[in-house]
Design a protein around this motif. Structure first.
Motif, short mmCIF file in Angstrom:
data_model
loop_
_atom_site.label_atom_id
_atom_site.label_comp_id
_atom_site.label_asym_id
_atom_site.label_seq_id
_atom_site.Cartn_x
_atom_site.Cartn_y
_atom_site.Cartn_z
N ILE A 41 -8.43 14.52 5.03
CA ILE A 41 -9.29 14.50 4.00
C ILE A 41 -9.15 14.94 2.60
O ILE A 41 -9.51 14.82 1.64
CB ILE A 41 -10.74 15.10 4.73
N ALA A 42 -8.29 16.10 2.93
CA ALA A 42 -7.90 16.93 1.83
C ALA A 42 -7.26 16.19 0.80
O ALA A 42 -7.32 16.19 -0.43
CB ALA A 42 -7.30 18.17 2.03
N VAL A 43 -6.04 15.78 1.45
CA VAL A 43 -5.17 14.66 0.78
C VAL A 43 -6.06 13.49 -0.22
O VAL A 43 -5.71 13.38 -1.29
CB VAL A 43 -4.24 14.10 1.58
N GLU A 44 -6.88 12.93 0.58
CA GLU A 44 -7.55 11.88 0.01
C GLU A 44 -8.45 12.31 -1.31
O GLU A 44 -8.46 11.53 -2.48
CB GLU A 44 -8.82 11.36 1.04
N GLU A 45 -9.14 13.53 -1.19
CA GLU A 45 -9.63 14.29 -2.40
C GLU A 45 -9.17 14.65 -3.43
O GLU A 45 -9.18 14.18 -4.61
CB GLU A 45 -10.60 15.36 -1.84
N ALA A 46 -7.68 14.94 -3.21
CA ALA A 46 -6.81 15.23 -4.22
C ALA A 46 -6.46 14.10 -4.80
O ALA A 46 -6.25 14.01 -6.13
CB ALA A 46 -5.36 16.09 -3.76
N ALA A 75 0.85 11.67 4.19
CA ALA A 75 0.34 12.25 2.90
C ALA A 75 0.94 11.47 1.65
O ALA A 75 0.07 11.26 0.72
CB ALA A 75 0.60 13.71 2.66
N LEU A 76 2.26 11.29 1.45
CA LEU A 76 2.77 10.42 0.38
C LEU A 76 2.30 8.91 0.27
O LEU A 76 2.09 8.53 -0.74
CB LEU A 76 4.24 10.42 0.36
N THR A 77 2.02 8.47 1.35
CA THR A 77 1.59 7.21 1.58
C THR A 77 0.03 7.23 0.73
O THR A 77 -0.30 5.99 0.14
CB THR A 77 1.37 6.55 2.81
N ILE A 78 -0.72 7.94 1.25
CA ILE A 78 -2.11 8.13 0.63
C ILE A 78 -2.05 8.25 -0.54
O ILE A 78 -3.08 7.65 -1.56
CB ILE A 78 -2.79 9.25 1.29
N GLY A 79 -1.17 9.09 -1.11
CA GLY A 79 -0.91 9.05 -2.87
C GLY A 79 -0.50 10.37 -3.46
O GLY A 79 -0.28 10.61 -4.42
N ARG A 184 -8.52 6.87 2.77
CA ARG A 184 -8.29 5.14 2.83
C ARG A 184 -7.12 4.87 3.99
O ARG A 184 -6.37 5.78 4.19
CB ARG A 184 -7.56 5.04 1.27
N TYR A 185 -7.21 3.54 3.99
CA TYR A 185 -5.74 3.19 4.97
C TYR A 185 -4.71 3.07 4.13
O TYR A 185 -4.75 2.86 2.98
CB TYR A 185 -6.30 1.76 5.66
N ALA A 186 -3.44 3.28 4.83
CA ALA A 186 -2.19 2.89 4.22
C ALA A 186 -2.05 1.53 4.10
O ALA A 186 -2.12 0.61 4.90
CB ALA A 186 -1.24 3.77 5.11
N SER A 187 -1.54 1.07 2.61
CA SER A 187 -1.30 -0.15 2.60
C SER A 187 0.30 -0.19 2.73
O SER A 187 1.02 0.76 2.47
CB SER A 187 -1.86 -0.82 1.08
N LEU A 188 0.66 -1.59 2.93
CA LEU A 188 2.05 -1.85 2.91
C LEU A 188 2.86 -1.45 1.83
O LEU A 188 4.00 -0.78 1.90
CB LEU A 188 2.30 -3.24 3.61
N PRO A 189 2.63 -1.59 0.57
CA PRO A 189 3.16 -1.13 -0.56
C PRO A 189 3.33 0.13 -0.68
O PRO A 189 4.32 0.66 -1.08
CB PRO A 189 2.35 -1.99 -1.86
N ASN A 190 2.00 0.91 -0.57
CA ASN A 190 2.15 2.44 -0.34
C ASN A 190 2.97 2.98 0.28
O ASN A 190 3.65 4.12 0.34
CB ASN A 190 0.81 2.97 -0.34
N ILE A 191 3.17 2.39 1.87
CA ILE A 191 4.16 2.84 2.80
C ILE A 191 5.62 2.89 2.21
O ILE A 191 6.35 3.79 2.33
CB ILE A 191 3.80 2.00 4.00
N MET A 192 5.83 1.54 1.47
CA MET A 192 7.15 1.36 1.04
C MET A 192 7.51 2.37 0.05
O MET A 192 8.46 2.84 -0.09
CB MET A 192 7.27 0.04 0.65
N LYS A 193 6.58 2.73 -0.96
CA LYS A 193 6.90 3.45 -1.93
C LYS A 193 6.76 5.13 -1.56
O LYS A 193 7.55 5.69 -2.02
CB LYS A 193 5.53 3.53 -2.93
N ALA A 194 6.05 5.37 -0.55
CA ALA A 194 6.12 6.72 0.15
C ALA A 194 7.62 6.97 0.58
O ALA A 194 8.05 8.39 0.26
CB ALA A 194 5.20 6.88 1.15
#
Length: 248
Positions: A41-46, A75-79, A184-194
């Motif tokens: 939740i903390a990562v999401e808020e950031a 955490a990197l996947t979330i953003g 949020r749920y981790a999307s495939l593009p974000n997983i690859m970016k992470a």
């Protein structure tokens, strides 16, 4: 504005906890591990603060074994933008965690630290408060709403009498409650970016911090099984049963 988000690798909340046969602790062998829900939740808020243009960089930091790298990748996947893993196989106590996070904060110079109010394994609810004291920063705990503007964070928190809103000047430490947001749920593009985002591996010896344990676990046991309830015919029988049990 830079935000530092501590994240912890814990036993997944869907997994049934098992105590080791020697009662020395919880059995973590061959069980699913994940990010502490409050930290998620903390990562999401950031990330939401960054999406609003308030934050410019999010740094996720974790203290734990090599496998905690997966927690940072989450955490990197979330953003989050980059990660720091302080690698150790030692079971670090809350005070030692706070000291290590203080050292990281002094090196990174964040404007805000957002972290879960507690971890679901130790359930101590202490690290955020200790970190705030060590840094001599203001704190706002159990946040259910966070608004950052003009160098100040306005934090709404649930108290016994309802809702309380605090204004704390940055830099500050904020701990999150469950009602703050829904990660949020981790999307495939974000997983690859992470996987391409920077992740720095550190050792405890890189920091001049005393992490010697001050607590000793004597024995870990499962809670006693709850006994089955009984049905009563009416209020009079209920009162009679309570009296016989010594409750009334």
């Amino acid at each position: 504005m830079k935000i530092l988000v501590p994240v912890k690798r814990v036993l997944d909340y869907n997994v049934k906890v098992r105590v080791k046969a020697d009662q020395s602790g919880v059995d973590l062998a061959n069980v699913k591990m994940s990010m502490n829900p409050f930290d998620e939740i903390a990562v999401e808020e950031a990330v939401r603060l960054k999406e609003k243009g308030i934050a410019t960089e999010i740094v996720a930091v974790s203290i734990g074994p090599a496998q905690a790298k997966d927690t940072i990748i989450t955490a990197l996947t979330i953003g989050a933008d980059r990660g720091i893993l302080i690698q150790t196989d030692q079971d670090i106590e809350p005070l030692a965690v706070a000291k290590l996070l203080k050292a990281v904060a002094e090196a990174e110079q964040p404007d805000l630290i957002i972290m879960g109010k507690q971890a679901i394994d130790g359930d101590n609810n202490a690290t955020g408060q200790m970190l705030s004291t060590l840094l001599d920063w203001p704190q706002a705990t159990f946040a259910s709403k966070v608004v950052v503007e003009n160098g100040e964070a306005h934090v709404t928190r649930e108290v016994d009498g309802g809702l309380q809103t605090l204004g704390v000047k940055l830099p500050a430490v904020i701990t999150t409650d469950l009602r703050l947001n829904e990660p949020r749920y981790a999307s495939l593009p974000n997983i690859m970016k992470a996987k391409k985002k920077p992740l720095e591996i550190k050792a405890i010896t890189d920091y001049a911090v005393d992490v010697v344990p001050r607590l000793k676990v004597l024995k870990v046991t499962e809670p006693p099984k709850r006994t089955a309830g009984i049905k009563v015919a009416d209020a009079a029988e209920l009162v009679a049963n309570l009296k016989s049990a010594g409750v009334l």
